[in-house]
Design a protein around this motif. Structure first.
Motif, short mmCIF file in Angstrom:
data_model
loop_
_atom_site.label_atom_id
_atom_site.label_comp_id
_atom_site.label_asym_id
_atom_site.label_seq_id
_atom_site.Cartn_x
_atom_site.Cartn_y
_atom_site.Cartn_z
N ARG A 197 5.10 -12.50 20.76
CA ARG A 197 5.46 -10.60 20.46
C ARG A 197 5.79 -10.25 19.54
N ALA A 198 7.18 -11.22 18.85
CA ALA A 198 7.33 -10.56 17.51
C ALA A 198 6.92 -10.67 16.84
N GLU A 199 5.66 -11.21 16.44
CA GLU A 199 4.28 -11.13 15.39
C GLU A 199 3.62 -10.11 15.80
N ARG A 200 3.92 -9.72 16.67
CA ARG A 200 3.20 -8.60 16.69
C ARG A 200 3.23 -7.51 16.31
N ALA A 201 3.88 -7.16 16.82
CA ALA A 201 5.76 -6.12 16.64
C ALA A 201 5.59 -5.95 14.90
N TRP A 202 5.25 -7.25 14.58
CA TRP A 202 5.49 -6.93 12.84
C TRP A 202 4.26 -6.06 12.70
N ASP A 203 3.20 -6.57 13.28
CA ASP A 203 1.81 -6.10 12.86
C ASP A 203 1.99 -5.17 13.06
N THR A 204 2.22 -4.23 14.53
CA THR A 204 1.77 -3.31 14.49
C THR A 204 3.20 -2.55 13.83
N ALA A 205 4.18 -2.19 13.40
CA ALA A 205 5.36 -1.41 12.75
C ALA A 205 4.14 -1.14 11.19
N ARG A 206 4.18 -2.43 10.63
CA ARG A 206 3.10 -2.32 8.90
C ARG A 206 1.96 -1.30 9.34
N THR A 207 1.60 -1.48 10.46
CA THR A 207 0.26 -0.97 11.12
C THR A 207 0.43 0.92 10.68
N ALA A 208 1.64 0.65 11.71
CA ALA A 208 2.22 2.20 11.61
C ALA A 208 2.56 2.95 10.11
N ASN A 209 3.00 1.92 9.29
CA ASN A 209 3.17 2.67 8.27
C ASN A 209 1.93 3.18 7.31
N ARG A 210 0.95 1.96 7.79
CA ARG A 210 0.23 2.42 7.06
C ARG A 210 -1.25 3.99 6.70
N ARG A 211 -0.62 3.98 8.17
CA ARG A 211 -1.09 5.46 8.52
C ARG A 211 0.11 7.21 7.88
N LEU A 212 1.50 6.53 7.44
CA LEU A 212 1.93 6.98 6.92
C LEU A 212 1.40 7.08 5.80
N MET A 213 0.86 6.28 4.71
CA MET A 213 1.50 6.51 3.10
C MET A 213 -0.18 6.76 3.07
N GLY A 214 -0.67 6.69 3.78
CA GLY A 214 -2.53 7.54 3.72
C GLY A 214 -2.70 7.12 2.46
N THR A 215 -3.28 7.94 1.78
CA THR A 215 -3.81 8.21 0.34
C THR A 215 -2.62 8.64 -0.86
N LEU A 216 -1.96 8.71 -0.98
CA LEU A 216 -0.15 8.32 -1.83
C LEU A 216 -0.40 7.44 -2.59
N ALA A 217 -0.71 6.59 -2.32
CA ALA A 217 -0.04 5.42 -3.21
C ALA A 217 -2.05 4.40 -2.97
N GLU A 218 -2.34 3.46 -3.56
CA GLU A 218 -2.88 2.65 -3.65
C GLU A 218 -2.40 1.43 -3.07
N ARG A 219 -3.45 0.72 -2.08
CA ARG A 219 -2.99 0.06 -1.07
C ARG A 219 -4.15 -0.97 -1.90
N VAL A 220 -3.11 -2.71 -2.21
CA VAL A 220 -3.43 -3.40 -3.00
C VAL A 220 -3.97 -4.89 -1.81
#
Length: 633
Positions: A358-381
């Motif tokens: 559950r903790a590992e899935r929560a980490w991945d979920t939080a990371r994915t949510a932040n990707r939506r926030l970053m959008g095209t503001l910067a290039e994800r490597v």
């Protein structure tokens, strides 16, 4: 009797009171004015201070909306346009000719009907002011029919808030301070909430104002994007929302507004139009021009310990789970947002999933949510490199591992051991300097992989704008999104901003210094790891270097290191028995050049249907030399 029935009877009385063929300005007998659903027309008249004549004009406007043919027919009779239903419409002239006790002052822009936007002027058939068409605002038409949704003029600008937020301890204390301040006179007071986290300010402001009624969240940036005429209509609609529906206003000035608009002017209009208690949220304490007594309150996000407790409760796991410590430390989320992401994580797992899962899935979920926030503001490597892919001297590799340790254990050091620096943030900044191709970006990728974080590259040379204020806006968008956590920021060409500054000779120098100061401020308050790269450390400004926690100088690899780089450059499945790595290591090239040479050699071998050989690699090496402008003998 409902509004339609009342208006129908009203029109019938008007029609009966006149003989259209012989109508000569005779006054209409007293009429029974409609009161609307649940007396809403009476409520509106009282709230706006309408005279009997103005109430009758409004009733005609409503009748024109609900019974257009009948009303236009009557208006046409008054104006001598019998049969021309399209031309016959409600105008000040028709009202003055038609109704008793007519008052010309009712049709000036500052009269109650028009100052509030309840009725509007349109273009007329002639240029005369008295021939302008009259119509009722859509929101007013809905209100008098018993509908309480947000006024259509506020569509895309305002939305009603759900006031069920969970606050941290520090935010709860601010809530009590705000309540005490407003209790001394909510009509003349307000609260200015400022901070870097809009979600927390919105939750606090919504709860604070909900004591006085339903809360409208108004986005100033969305309002500023509208044409000038629509802005005025929206501000008027906001005033009606307060007077007619007892709605309080939370003014959100956290986003950038279009160039040419004045934030102070817009906020001043909104605050002056609001009738009840107000709250204003902004990134910093705004110098707002208002007669209200505004109480400034800085809103901080929940502490890592509070976030960790919320994650544990929402996931149904123990707070001792190791990954929960990093979840609470690495991400900056409101307690409500944590609850939403935790539910999302749990729903994606079977019911018997372990606490660690559950903790590992929560980490991945939080990371994915932040990707939506970053959008095209910067290039994800796409960071996949590991420590095994990195060829560095032991001392430099040790610095990189120390950086990773700081990110991973800062919560334990700062909180549990009490090593936090008073008045300083939790930011960690590293400077990677050295020639191109020596491993600066690869090292950042290794850190991202090791820490299970996303890596975003920002080219500072393209982020800096020649237009005043645009650079700060670009940086603010990036940092506001990244500050939610889950990522490392990699700033390329840092010397384009942080180069040594000379004395200020003109406005360009002054604004360049403002840009540097803003970036320094955001770096100090950033919740994560920021890596800045430069080809020449000596070009960096001294004031900036004082704020760097780690400096790592990348030099060109030595022969032993180059041999390891050559061996790693080719995939394990490829037969490299004919390649002399020792001889290749004598070529003075960087790791980036070695990877480029290896790629070209493999393409040559495939295109020629040959095995990889020393001759092919040497040919690719000579091509790289020509690209670098070196002499090939």
């Amino acid at each position: 009797m409902g509004l339609r029935q009342e208006l129908s009877a009203f029109l019938t009385a008007l029609e009966a009171a006149q003989d259209p063929p012989a109508f000569d300005g005779l006054a209409v007998p007293p009429l029974l004015l409609p009161s609307g659903e649940s007396g809403r027309l009476d409520m509106l008249a009282e709230a706006l201070g309408l005279s009997a004549f103005e109430q009758t004009v409004l009733a005609l406007g409503l009748a024109q909306e609900l019974f257009p043919i009948q009303t236009r027919t009557l208006a046409g009779a008054v104006m001598g346009w019998d049969g021309d239903v399209m031309a016959a419409t409600l105008t000040p002239y028709a009202c003055m000719q038609w109704l008793e006790d007519a008052d010309p002052a009712a049709f000036v822009e500052d009269a109650p009907l028009f100052r509030s936007g309840t009725m509007r002027f349109g273009s007329g058939l002639t240029g005369d002011a008295s021939m302008r068409t009259l119509s009722v605002a859509p929101g007013v038409l809905l209100f008098v029919q018993g509908l309480d949704g947000v006024d259509p003029d506020l569509s895309g600008v305002a939305a009603e808030l759900e006031n069920h937020a969970t606050l941290s301890d520090s935010q709860s204390r601010l809530l009590e301070q705000g309540r005490k301040h407003l209790s001394r006179g909510p009509q003349e007071r307000g609260v200015l909430l400022y901070g870097l986290h809009a979600e927390d300010m919105r939750a606090l402001g919504g709860l604070l104002l909900s004591d006085y009624g339903r809360v409208l969240h108004v986005d100033v940036a969305a309002l500023a994007s509208r044409p000038a005429g629509d802005i005025g209509a929206a501000v008027q609609a906001l005033g009606r929302e307060g007077r007619l529906k007892n709605r309080c206003v939370l003014v959100d000035a956290t986003r950038d507004i279009p160039e040419g608009q004045s934030l102070d002017n817009l906020t001043q209009q909104l605050l002056s139009e609001a009738t009840g208690p107000v709250a204003l949220m902004a990134p910093s304490p705004l110098p707002v021009s208002t007669t209200r007594a505004l109480l400034p309150l800085e809103v901080l996000p929940p502490t890592p310990a509070e976030q960790r407790a919320q994650w544990a409760a929402s996931l149904g796991v123990s707070e001792e789970q190791p990954l929960l410590v990093q979840l609470g430390d690495q991400f900056r989320l409101s307690l409500d947002r944590i609850g939403v992401l935790a539910r999302e994580a749990r729903l994606s797992l079977p019911g018997n999933a372990s606490q660690a899962a559950r903790a590992e899935r929560a980490w991945d979920t939080a990371r994915t949510a932040n990707r939506r926030l970053m959008g095209t503001l910067a290039e994800r490597v796409d960071a996949r490199a590991s420590w095994d892919d990195l060829i560095l001297p032991p001392s430099e590799a040790g610095v990189l591992r120390q950086i990773a340790a700081h990110v991973r254990h800062r919560s334990q050091v700062y909180e549990q051991l009490g090593m936090a620096r008073p008045g300083r943030g939790r930011a960690l900044t590293a400077l990677f300097s050295g020639p191109s191709g020596t491993g600066k970006t690869l090292s950042a990728e290794v850190l991202a992989t090791d820490l299970n974080l996303d890596l975003y590259r920002i080219d500072l040379s393209s982020t800096v704008s020649k237009y005043i204020g645009e650079t700060e806006k670009n940086l603010r968008r990036i940092f506001d999104a990244a500050d939610k956590g889950g990522c490392i920021l990699l700033f390329d060409e840092a010397d384009s901003v942080f180069g040594k500054r000379g004395e200020v000779r003109d406005s360009n120098d002054r604004y360049a210094n403002i840009q540097v100061n803003y970036l320094l401020q955001r770096l100090e308050t950033f919740n994560g790891l920021a890596v800045l790269t430069t080809n020449l450390e000596s070009s960096m400004d001294v004031a900036f270097m004082r704020r760097i926690h780690f400096v790592l100088n990348f030099r060109a690899p030595q022969p032993a290191e180059r041999e390891r780089l050559w061996r790693l450059a080719f995939p394990a499945a490829l037969d490299t028995t004919d390649v002399d790595f020792g001889a290749l290591a004598q070529a003075d090239v960087s790791g980036g050049n070695i990877r480029s040479i290896a790629m070209n050699a493999v393409f040559m071998a495939v295109s020629r249907n040959e095995n990889l050989s020393q001759e092919l690699v040497t040919e690719a090496l000579h091509l790289e030399y020509r690209k670098l402008g070196r002499l090939v003998l």
